[in-house]
Design an enzyme around this catalytic site. Structure first.
Site, PDB file in Angstrom:
ATOM      1  N   HIS A 156      -5.743   2.867   1.277  1.00 21.88           N
ATOM      2  CA  HIS A 156      -5.111   4.137   1.558  1.00 21.88           C
ATOM      3  C   HIS A 156      -5.686   4.756   2.890  1.00 21.88           C
ATOM      4  O   HIS A 156      -5.134   4.922   3.786  1.00 21.88           O
ATOM      5  CB  HIS A 156      -4.824   5.019   0.610  1.00 21.88           C
ATOM      6  N   ASP A 208       0.733  -1.149   0.087  1.00 22.91           N
ATOM      7  CA  ASP A 208      -0.082   0.167   0.014  1.00 22.91           C
ATOM      8  C   ASP A 208       0.782   1.384   0.165  1.00 22.91           C
ATOM      9  O   ASP A 208       1.691   1.442   0.960  1.00 22.91           O
ATOM     10  CB  ASP A 208      -0.960  -0.012   1.478  1.00 22.91           C
ATOM     11  N   HIS A 209       1.191   1.895  -1.119  1.00 27.21           N
ATOM     12  CA  HIS A 209       2.142   2.843  -1.181  1.00 27.21           C
ATOM     13  C   HIS A 209       1.971   3.928  -0.389  1.00 27.21           C
ATOM     14  O   HIS A 209       3.080   4.639   0.051  1.00 27.21           O
ATOM     15  CB  HIS A 209       2.263   3.292  -2.837  1.00 27.21           C
TER      16      HIS A 209
HETATM   17  C1  BG6 Z   1      -3.495   5.000  -6.211  1.00 31.03           C
HETATM   18  C2  BG6 Z   1      -4.967   4.773  -6.932  1.00 31.03           C
HETATM   19  O1  BG6 Z   1      -3.561   3.955  -5.547  1.00 31.03           O
HETATM   20  O2  BG6 Z   1      -3.472   6.260  -5.381  1.00 31.03           O
HETATM   21  C3  BG6 Z   1      -5.121   6.174  -7.916  1.00 31.03           C
HETATM   22  O3  BG6 Z   1      -5.082   3.861  -7.623  1.00 31.03           O
HETATM   23  C4  BG6 Z   1      -4.905   7.405  -7.041  1.00 31.03           C
HETATM   24  O4  BG6 Z   1      -6.572   6.308  -8.269  1.00 31.03           O
HETATM   25  C5  BG6 Z   1      -3.365   7.228  -6.426  1.00 31.03           C
HETATM   26  O5  BG6 Z   1      -4.665   8.631  -7.909  1.00 31.03           O
HETATM   27  C6  BG6 Z   1      -3.016   8.575  -5.354  1.00 31.03           C
HETATM   28  O6  BG6 Z   1      -2.037   8.441  -4.900  1.00 31.03           O
HETATM   29  P1  BG6 Z   1      -1.019   9.589  -4.505  1.00 31.03           P
HETATM   30  O7  BG6 Z   1       0.354   9.138  -3.965  1.00 31.03           O
HETATM   31  O8  BG6 Z   1      -0.976  10.432  -5.567  1.00 31.03           O
HETATM   32  O9  BG6 Z   1      -1.792  10.355  -3.343  1.00 31.03           O
END
Ligand code: BG6
Length: 509
Positions: free
Chosen positions: A260, A197-198
């Site tokens: 997230h 989960d980044h």
């Molecule tokens: C991803 C989603 O996991 O996270 C995207 O699939 C979203 O739809 C993105 O735009 C948002 O990531 P960050 O790091 O830009 O907040």
């Protein structure tokens, strides 16, 4: 005499950790994620000297390319997307140990070739490299690849650690996530599995733990006695771009809340872990998820609001509505916005509403957690005019303008007792004078080190989907009912306002 490189005293404590020699295999090596995030992250790790001293990369994808073609593609991606402009000598050294294998994900020949290449690296270097398999393909290939790795005995090695990193989405509902877990755990032990989960790789998300557990002043008020409510926002100003094929099946609830936003919630609500080992931290997170009562089908309409954007103006530019986006069916009912009111039913949080919201094409991009404290019990200076007295609010901003801000009531200079809120701020940029690493840099490095704290455990995936599944089912059973709309560039659908109780309001975007 050579001048000594001056160390920035504010970055003292930022460490380099030794990592065992590793061969990293990226499945889906020609895909968008590899180009935009994974390859640039590898470069930045190399730039910092954080990659293992001996490191090999194998790209595995369906399209036919020679090794040299793939190296050229990797170079181009890094030059285009790296947060630092690449140093030629670092980039050349990284690309020297890159190979490419074309193959279908269910085709034995590709895995045989892969196996040979991994062994060839070991033999050439005279070391047994650890193996990390990174699954960055479309999700339907996750089970196919883990099964094939097992069948080709690539899932274990007597002299090396073998790990598998699995991208999101991990399943599309509770049942499919359980099935995927079963398949993965047939080939790999849980300790070998790193579900990404980044958001957990973001510095500011990890700072939530530092903030809560490295300071004595917040924990005493971090409970139902002092906290009135919490708002977690992950608003985006962008639309779905070219991702209609994926997004129209996913929707905002699966795309951002299931992973997230709920991760942010667990870090905000969990009990202090005994230590920061992977299982201690994840045990505490899972307990929070278990304390969230999944809604009954009949309650879904009361605690959840969804919406879809129509055309509008975002950041001064006219944008199309969701239904006009390329690849979106004209009658799609996929939500591009969702707001929820959840309760964590335990001693610390009982009765505190926790509001979550996310959406595409909203007024601005911001990810933040706002904790609003209860009002003071008695205002002694009421008569003197205390119009400006507001409850304290603590805002942890994940992005952009990363930092923490605490609002305090302060006296306006003058003869009368007038109060207004002022902010005490901490900002990452000014305090550390260094750019934060990208989430993927931290996560790739952790996976290579076997450090699983920032990855989702199997029981955690189960608990996450257990909260989301009833909402999906509730919505499916309401199909045909009205789907609220919001203008692109706005605050989201008005219907979301009714979720917020007790005279509170959503924070303005
Ligand atoms: C991803 C989603 O996991 O996270 C995207 O699939 C979203 O739809 C993105 O735009 C948002 O990531 P960050 O790091 O830009 O907040």
């Amino acid at each position: 005499m050579a001048t000594a490189v001056q160390e920035n005293p504010l970055t003292k404590g930022l460490e380099r950790l030794p990592v065992h020699p590793t061969t990293l295999v990226i499945f889906g090596a020609t895909g968008d994620l590899a180009h935009r995030k994974l390859l640039p992250a590898l470069y930045n790790l190399a730039h910092e000297g954080a990659l293992p001293e001996r490191f090999n990369l194998i790209g595995f994808s369906r399209s036919e390319h020679e090794h040299e073609d793939y190296k050229a593609m990797a170079r181009e991606s890094i030059e285009r997307f790296s947060r630092r402009s690449p140093k030629p000598e670092v980039l050349d050294a990284l690309l020297e140990h890159v190979k490419y294998i074309p193959g279908n994900f269910d085709d034995a020949a590709g895995y045989e070739q892969l196996s040979k290449q991994i062994e060839a690296f070991d033999e050439q270097a005279g070391v047994t490299f650890n193996r990390v398999f990174y699954l960055s393909t479309a999700p339907e290939f996750f089970p196919v690849i883990v099964q094939a790795l097992g069948e080709h005995k690539l899932n274990r090695h007597k002299d090396a650690e073998v790990r598998v990193v699995i991208e999101k989405p991990f399943g599309t509902d509770l049942e499919s996530a359980r099935e995927l877990n079963r398949i993965v755990l047939r080939s790999f032990r849980e300790q070998q599995v790193f579900r990404i989960d980044h958001y957990l790789g973001k510095e500011t998300v990890q700072n939530m733990m530092a903030f809560r557990f490295a300071n004595a002043m917040f924990e005493p008020v971090w409970n139902r006695n002092y906290i009135d409510h919490v708002q977690i926002t992950a608003a985006e100003d962008i639309g779905i771009g070219t991702r209609a094929g994926y997004y129209d099946h996913a929707g905002a609830l699966r795309d951002l809340v299931q992973n997230h936003i709920l991760q942010l919630l667990t870090l905000l609500c969990m009990e202090p872990p005994v230590s920061f080992t992977a299982d201690e931290v994840r045990d505490e997170k899972v307990k929070v998820l278990h304390a969230i009562q999944p809604p009954r089908a009949e309650d879904v309409a009361e605690i959840a609001v969804r919406g879809q954007y129509t055309s509008g103006v975002v950041g001064g530019e006219q944008v199309r509505g969701y239904l006009e986006e390329d690849g979106v069916p004209a009658d799609s009912r996929t939500e591009t916005y969702v707001a929820l009111r959840l309760k964590v039913s335990n001693w610390r949080w009982a009765g505190v509403p926790i509001y979550l919201r996310t959406g595409k094409c909203l007024a601005r991009k911001v990810t933040e957690i706002a904790v609003t404290l209860k009002p003071v019990p008695h205002l002694a200076f009421q008569q003197e005019g205390s119009v400006g007295v507001q409850p304290n609010q603590l805002v942890l901003t994940v992005q952009p303008n990363e930092g923490v801000s605490l609002s305090l009531g302060a006296k306006i200079p003058g003869a009368t007792m007038r109060i207004r809120p002022v902010n005490m701020e901490f900002q990452y940029g000014t305090s550390f004078m260094s750019e934060s690493p990208e989430a993927y840099e931290r996560l790739i490095l952790d996976a290579m080190r076997g450090e699983a704290t920032l990855f989702t455990r199997n029981d955690e995936v189960d608990a996450l989907w257990s909260i989301i599944d009833p909402i999906l089912k509730g919505w499916a059973s309401q199909d045909g009912g009205p789907l609220p709309q919001y203008e692109a560039g706005s605050q989201g659908p008005e219907e979301a306002d009714r979720l917020v109780e007790g005279g509170a309001h959503w924070r303005a975007l």
